[in-house]
Design an enzyme around this catalytic site. Structure first.
Site, mmCIF file in Angstrom:
data_model
loop_
_atom_site.group_PDB
_atom_site.id
_atom_site.type_symbol
_atom_site.label_atom_id
_atom_site.label_comp_id
_atom_site.label_asym_id
_atom_site.label_seq_id
_atom_site.Cartn_x
_atom_site.Cartn_y
_atom_site.Cartn_z
ATOM 1 N N ASP A 141 0.816 -1.209 0.000
ATOM 2 C CA ASP A 141 0.000 0.000 0.000
ATOM 3 C C ASP A 141 0.861 1.276 0.000
ATOM 4 O O ASP A 141 2.084 1.227 -0.142
ATOM 5 C CB ASP A 141 -0.959 -0.042 1.189
ATOM 6 C CG ASP A 141 -2.349 0.491 0.877
ATOM 7 O OD1 ASP A 141 -2.459 1.400 0.039
ATOM 8 O OD2 ASP A 141 -3.328 -0.003 1.471
ATOM 9 N N ASP A 165 -9.795 3.807 -3.823
ATOM 10 C CA ASP A 165 -10.521 2.586 -3.479
ATOM 11 C C ASP A 165 -11.928 2.570 -4.066
ATOM 12 O O ASP A 165 -12.634 3.581 -4.073
ATOM 13 C CB ASP A 165 -10.632 2.453 -1.965
ATOM 14 C CG ASP A 165 -9.278 2.202 -1.305
ATOM 15 O OD1 ASP A 165 -8.302 1.947 -2.028
ATOM 16 O OD2 ASP A 165 -9.218 2.270 -0.073
#
Length: 311
Positions: free
Chosen positions: A82, A142
């Site tokens: 991430d 996202d």
């Protein structure tokens, strides 16, 4: 395993390897990995190219070598990496490349084939430099369980030069983001359109079918975002569609390309959606996908030669 598998801190002993939460994983990650492999499955793990993960657990920035070595010792097969708490090491392509390339080299040096899935949300034109260091890369903020629509938390209208990828991006918005980027993907390096929302309840069956189908033909990794232990027959039928999975896994590795996009308007002249045609090649034959995001029926005429001239 996504975020928060971690203990409260790394091992106090140099070189400070990662440690799993002893309450959640009393037997350790290696024991869990062995159980998963015994079932004929593979195991993935999560970290972030920052000082902390998005869940505020310890990250891997500055610890790439020991973390990669530990993942090998745990027999990990996949790493989602991430972008949270990156210490400002973003803003132009080279600084982001260098940060993510460190983990790429560390994984390679272990000698274990670990799939490297970058998740930097498309910052700094990921698709231009990630293909040489990663197997897949996220292209956007996202996803959320919404078919179409705008949300200020996902403010960009295009992934190109997007300065705030955000989150709560609808399925159709991510599909738009992907359209100009499919040219960057191919065998061994893929645009990741984010996890599938199929079965989570925010879309209709037809919308979920469209969601799964388009992720498949664009050759995005098909990562389930639902609870596989509690899904109904409709959800299972969508995510196990053999024909679409075969297209996704076709050895030619050619994503479909959007070759037509038409605004759909209601009788008052208001735009209510878009009709799109996508096409691409397969080892044997071709695939054509037609998407209508509007709530109304839409009729279009085309020939196969129009949408796929080499057919």
């Amino acid at each position: 395993m996504d975020d928060c598998w971690h203990a409260s801190e790394r091992s106090p002993h140099k070189p400070h390897p990662p440690v799993a939460d002893p309450e959640r994983f009393p037997d350790g990650i290696k024991a869990l990995s062995d159980k998963i492999h015994a079932m004929g499955l593979k195991i993935g793990i999560y970290s972030s190219a920052g000082t902390m993960t998005c869940g505020r657990r310890f990250g891997s920035l500055g610890y790439e070598e020991i973390d990669a070595k530990t993942y090998k010792e745990w027999d990990i097969d996949y790493l989602k990496y991430d972008n949270c708490y990156n210490e400002g090491q973003a803003g132009y392509d080279l600084i982001s490349y260098d940060r993510y390339a460190k983990m790429s080299r560390a994984l390679s040096d272990t000698g274990r084939p670990i799939v490297y899935a970058m998740c930097n949300w498309g910052e700094d034109g990921t698709w231009n430099w990630a293909p040489t260091i990663a197997h897949s890369w996220r292209i956007s903020g996202d996803i959320t369980d919404v078919y179409d629509g705008f949300d200020d938390r996902c403010p960009c209208e295009s992934a190109i030069n997007c300065k705030l990828p955000g989150f709560h991006c609808s399925m159709m918005r991510i599909l738009d983001f992907a359209a100009p980027l499919v040219q960057k993907a191919g065998p061994g390096h893929w645009n990741d359109l984010d996890m599938l929302e199929v079965g989570n309840g925010g879309m209709t069956t037809a919308e979920y079918q469209t969601h799964f189908a388009m992720w498949a033909v664009i050759k995005s990794p098909l990562i389930l975002g639902n609870d596989p232990m509690n899904m109904d027959a409709v959800t299972k039928a969508i995510i196990t569609n053999k024909w679409l999975i075969d297209i996704n896994q076709d050895l030619q590795g050619e994503p479909v390309v959007r070759i037509r996009k038409t605004l759909v308007k209601n009788p008052h002249g208001e735009t209510i959606g878009v009709a799109q045609i996508w096409a691409g090649g397969l080892v044997q034959g071709a695939v054509v996908a037609i998407v209508n995001s509007s709530p109304d029926k839409y009729t279009t005429n085309y020939t196969l030669q129009d949408v796929y001239p080499s057919a």
